[in-house]
Design an enzyme around this catalytic site. Structure first.
Site, short mmCIF file in Angstrom:
data_model
loop_
_atom_site.label_atom_id
_atom_site.label_comp_id
_atom_site.label_asym_id
_atom_site.label_seq_id
_atom_site.Cartn_x
_atom_site.Cartn_y
_atom_site.Cartn_z
N VAL A 233 16.64 -6.17 28.07
CA VAL A 233 17.02 -7.08 26.98
C VAL A 233 15.79 -7.88 26.53
O VAL A 233 15.93 -8.99 26.03
CB VAL A 233 18.16 -8.03 27.42
CG1 VAL A 233 19.46 -7.28 27.58
CG2 VAL A 233 17.80 -8.77 28.72
N ARG A 235 12.04 -6.95 24.69
CA ARG A 235 11.60 -6.56 23.36
C ARG A 235 11.14 -5.10 23.45
O ARG A 235 10.64 -4.66 24.48
CB ARG A 235 10.43 -7.42 22.85
CG ARG A 235 10.81 -8.79 22.34
CD ARG A 235 11.63 -8.68 21.04
NE ARG A 235 11.84 -9.97 20.41
CZ ARG A 235 12.84 -10.78 20.69
NH1 ARG A 235 13.71 -10.45 21.63
NH2 ARG A 235 12.98 -11.92 20.04
N ASP A 259 18.92 -2.68 24.83
CA ASP A 259 19.30 -3.49 23.67
C ASP A 259 18.14 -3.67 22.71
O ASP A 259 18.30 -4.25 21.65
CB ASP A 259 19.80 -4.87 24.15
CG ASP A 259 20.37 -5.70 23.01
OD1 ASP A 259 21.23 -5.19 22.27
OD2 ASP A 259 19.95 -6.87 22.86
N GLU A 264 13.22 -0.61 15.19
CA GLU A 264 14.60 -1.03 14.95
C GLU A 264 14.86 -1.10 13.45
O GLU A 264 14.05 -1.67 12.72
CB GLU A 264 14.87 -2.39 15.61
CG GLU A 264 14.74 -2.35 17.13
CD GLU A 264 15.02 -3.70 17.79
OE1 GLU A 264 15.28 -4.69 17.06
OE2 GLU A 264 14.98 -3.78 19.02
N HIS A 283 20.24 -4.44 19.48
CA HIS A 283 19.58 -5.74 19.64
C HIS A 283 20.57 -6.88 19.37
O HIS A 283 20.30 -7.81 18.60
CB HIS A 283 18.37 -5.85 18.70
CG HIS A 283 17.33 -6.83 19.20
ND1 HIS A 283 15.99 -6.68 18.97
CD2 HIS A 283 17.45 -7.97 19.93
CE1 HIS A 283 15.31 -7.67 19.50
NE2 HIS A 283 16.18 -8.46 20.10
N SER A 285 22.58 -8.32 22.12
CA SER A 285 23.09 -8.90 23.36
C SER A 285 23.26 -10.41 23.28
O SER A 285 24.00 -11.00 24.07
CB SER A 285 22.15 -8.56 24.53
OG SER A 285 20.85 -9.07 24.30
N ALA A 286 22.58 -11.04 22.32
CA ALA A 286 22.68 -12.50 22.17
C ALA A 286 23.64 -12.91 21.06
O ALA A 286 23.90 -14.10 20.85
CB ALA A 286 21.30 -13.09 21.86
#
Length: 322
Positions: A233, A235, A259, A264, A283, A285-286
């Site tokens: 998780v 970069r 993630d 991307e 991307h 997860s947050a």
């Protein structure tokens, strides 16, 4: 400050954020921008002292130069934790802060969910249901297993707390080792290769810097314990994902969750899409419904410091990347 501050909000939630800003600072002169392409012109036109910026568009080519050009803002408040998309900046002219910690709890839940996905053999249960097949399967407890956390910042510490709640042994690496709650053993980053063979679960949550780029290289992937679960998780660029894919295809690593990716969105042609025992998330997860509010609330607290001559918190060192 003597005059009303000029503040530019660069995000995809500009309307509610502008309302919150004006409620907290009624005299502020507020501009908004909801695209990356429009950011240079918005800075040139509004001439902000402060820019609150969220990298909401994953497309390459973020216009960081506009934030750091002569005559630009003196403070850039990055709405997320990672600042690798900003490149390097002159700290004598501009201060950059981030929102480190805002998403730590959510990311930690994501990480534990990914681990349990594999230890409880969720893919097997899903497959059996689709086939209407009653088949006994073995589940694996995480209690007593060892988790290695690569990067013990806000997110790493939140993950450690949850791992401890599950009864796991927790080791971790960080640039400057120091004892911390919920981590049994904190080691310097240089010890990574000695720790990987001992870990049943490897979680990567370090920022992307010159020192961490390709930290989980092919050589590092090669010494991970057989049957381990791997979650990234951090970069894109920290983990050699080709090497990870090979380890998954060979069955040496039991399962992995990614993630983050070097490119991307992940291109449809990427072989990762067809890799067994790999969870892919965009991307996110947050990302939860209160994330934007929490990030902007943190900015408003920092803005109060700035307006009243108090030190800013979460100041980022461009050389360290955090």
């Amino acid at each position: 400050m003597a005059r009303a501050p000029r503040i530019l909000i660069h995000s995809d939630q500009t309307a509610p954020q502008k309302a919150s800003l004006l409620a907290a600072c009624p005299g502020a002169q507020v501009g908004t921008c909801s695209t990356n392409a429009g950011l240079p012109a918005a800075i040139s036109t509004h001439r902000p002292d402060v820019v609150y910026s969220v990298r909401f568009d994953p497309a390459p080519g973020f216009p960081a130069k506009a934030l750091f050009a002569e005559g630009g803002p003196v403070w850039v408040a990055n709405g997320g934790a990672g600042t690798d998309h900003l490149g390097h900046w002159n700290t004598d002219r501009v201060t950059v802060t981030n929102a480190a910690g805002v998403a730590a709890d959510m990311i930690a839940e994501y990480v534990m969910g990914c681990i349990l996905h594999f230890t409880l053999d969720v893919p097997g249960f899903v497959q059996d249901k689709a086939l209407r097949r009653w088949q006994m399967r073995s589940v694996v407890p995480v209690k007593g297993k060892t988790m290695l956390i690569v990067g013990l910042g806000h997110t790493g510490r939140a993950i450690a707390a949850r791992a401890k709640a599950f009864g796991m042994q927790v080791t971790g690496t960080r640039a400057s080792p120091e004892a911390m709650e919920n981590v049994d053993d904190v080691r310097p980053s240089q010890d990574l290769f000695r720790l990987l063979p001992q870990a049943d679960v490897v979680v990567v949550c370090t920022p992307l810097t010159d020192d961490t780029r390709d930290m989980l290289s092919a050589d590092a992937i090669g010494v991970i314990k057989e049957g381990a679960v791997f979650v990234d998780v951090s970069r894109g660029g920290v983990t050699d994902q080709d090497a990870l894919r090979a380890a998954l295809n060979s069955g040496r690593i039991a399962g992995a969750a990614l993630d983050v990716f070097p490119a991307e969105p992940l291109p449809p042609s990427s072989p990762l899409w067809n890799t067994a025992n790999l969870l892919i998330s965009p991307h996110c997860s947050a990302v939860h419904k209160d994330w934007d509010e929490a990030s902007f609330a943190l900015f408003l607290r920092n803005l109060d410091n700035w307006l009243n001559g108090r030190p800013l918190f979460n100041v980022v060192d461009p050389d360290r990347g955090y």
